[in-house]
Write a protein that holds these residues in place. Structure first.
Motif, PDB file in Angstrom:
ATOM      1  N   ASP A   1      13.949  13.834  -5.430  1.00 19.46           N
ATOM      2  CA  ASP A   1      12.578  13.931  -4.921  1.00 19.46           C
ATOM      3  C   ASP A   1      12.048  15.366  -4.819  1.00 19.46           C
ATOM      4  N   ASP A  17       2.957  13.438  -4.389  1.00 21.92           N
ATOM      5  CA  ASP A  17       3.870  12.772  -3.468  1.00 21.92           C
ATOM      6  C   ASP A  17       3.548  11.282  -3.402  1.00 21.92           C
ATOM      7  N   ALA A  18       4.247  10.555  -2.566  1.00 24.30           N
ATOM      8  CA  ALA A  18       4.089   9.105  -2.463  1.00 24.30           C
ATOM      9  C   ALA A  18       2.698   8.692  -1.988  1.00 24.30           C
ATOM     10  N   TYR A  19       1.964   9.603  -1.354  1.00 16.79           N
ATOM     11  CA  TYR A  19       0.625   9.296  -0.841  1.00 16.79           C
ATOM     12  C   TYR A  19      -0.484   9.758  -1.783  1.00 16.79           C
ATOM     13  N   GLY A  20      -0.119  10.318  -2.923  1.00 15.52           N
ATOM     14  CA  GLY A  20      -1.112  10.778  -3.885  1.00 15.52           C
ATOM     15  C   GLY A  20      -1.559  12.215  -3.677  1.00 15.52           C
ATOM     16  N   ALA A  21      -0.970  12.908  -2.719  1.00 16.67           N
ATOM     17  CA  ALA A  21      -1.317  14.313  -2.493  1.00 16.67           C
ATOM     18  C   ALA A  21      -0.585  15.185  -3.513  1.00 16.67           C
ATOM     19  N   SER A  64       6.929  11.956  -5.923  1.00 20.95           N
ATOM     20  CA  SER A  64       7.270  10.651  -6.487  1.00 20.95           C
ATOM     21  C   SER A  64       6.669  10.427  -7.872  1.00 20.95           C
ATOM     22  N   THR A  65       5.698  11.262  -8.279  1.00 17.16           N
ATOM     23  CA  THR A  65       5.031  11.077  -9.569  1.00 17.16           C
ATOM     24  C   THR A  65       4.885  12.409 -10.283  1.00 17.16           C
TER      25      THR A  65
END
Length: 159
Positions: free
Chosen positions: A71, A90-94, A54-55
């Protein structure tokens, strides 16, 4: 006879087009999520991820650009020659990917001129064009010119 001449011209045209094209490995999609990935200035290259992201973070946005196409696909675009890094999360920062981008000029060679107050880099083929970078002095004089001997570049430059 005319057909064979046309075939020869067609073959020459295809050979010339292949010669003018940048090296294909630097343009093909890659699934690499660590190590070094080569990108050519002004060309895009897809990076296929193993899991959704996501980032995207680029260390030096003056050297390369990265955008999420979907994605699992990052589109890398070379802006100016040099190294930088790319981190994809990813969306959780991993961390999904952490790679070094090596952005290279297409078909030319780079010449760096060290001046008293800074340095400037130029991409030189038939003539030299300035390459923008964060650590260069934009007030340096005109680009170097390639010294030629009987119309063939010698590899030497004059500031």
């Amino acid at each position: 006879m005319a057909c064979s001449r046309l075939d020869g011209l067609t073959a020459f045209g295809a050979a010339q087009a292949a010669e003018d094209r940048p090296p294909s490995p630097a343009l093909e999609p890659t699934r690499q999520t660590e190590g070094v990935v080569k990108v050519i200035v002004d060309f895009a290259r897809p990076l296929i991820l193993t899991r959704p992201a996501s980032t995207v973070i680029i260390g030096n946005p003056a050297i390369a650009q990265a955008t999420l196409s979907d994605d699992k696909t990052v589109i890398l675009t070379g802006k100016t020659p040099g190294p930088t890094n790319l981190i994809v999360m990813d969306a959780y920062g991993a961390e999904v990917a952490n790679i070094i981008l090596d952005v290279v000029a297409a078909g030319g060679r780079l010449v760096t001129v060290d001046g008293g107050s800074g340095r400037s880099t130029y991409s030189c083929t038939e003539h030299c064009d300035p390459v923008q970078s964060g650590d260069e002095n934009p007030t340096l004089a005109a680009p170097p010119r390639v010294i030629e001997n009987d119309g063939n570049p010698t590899g030497a430059v004059e500031p």
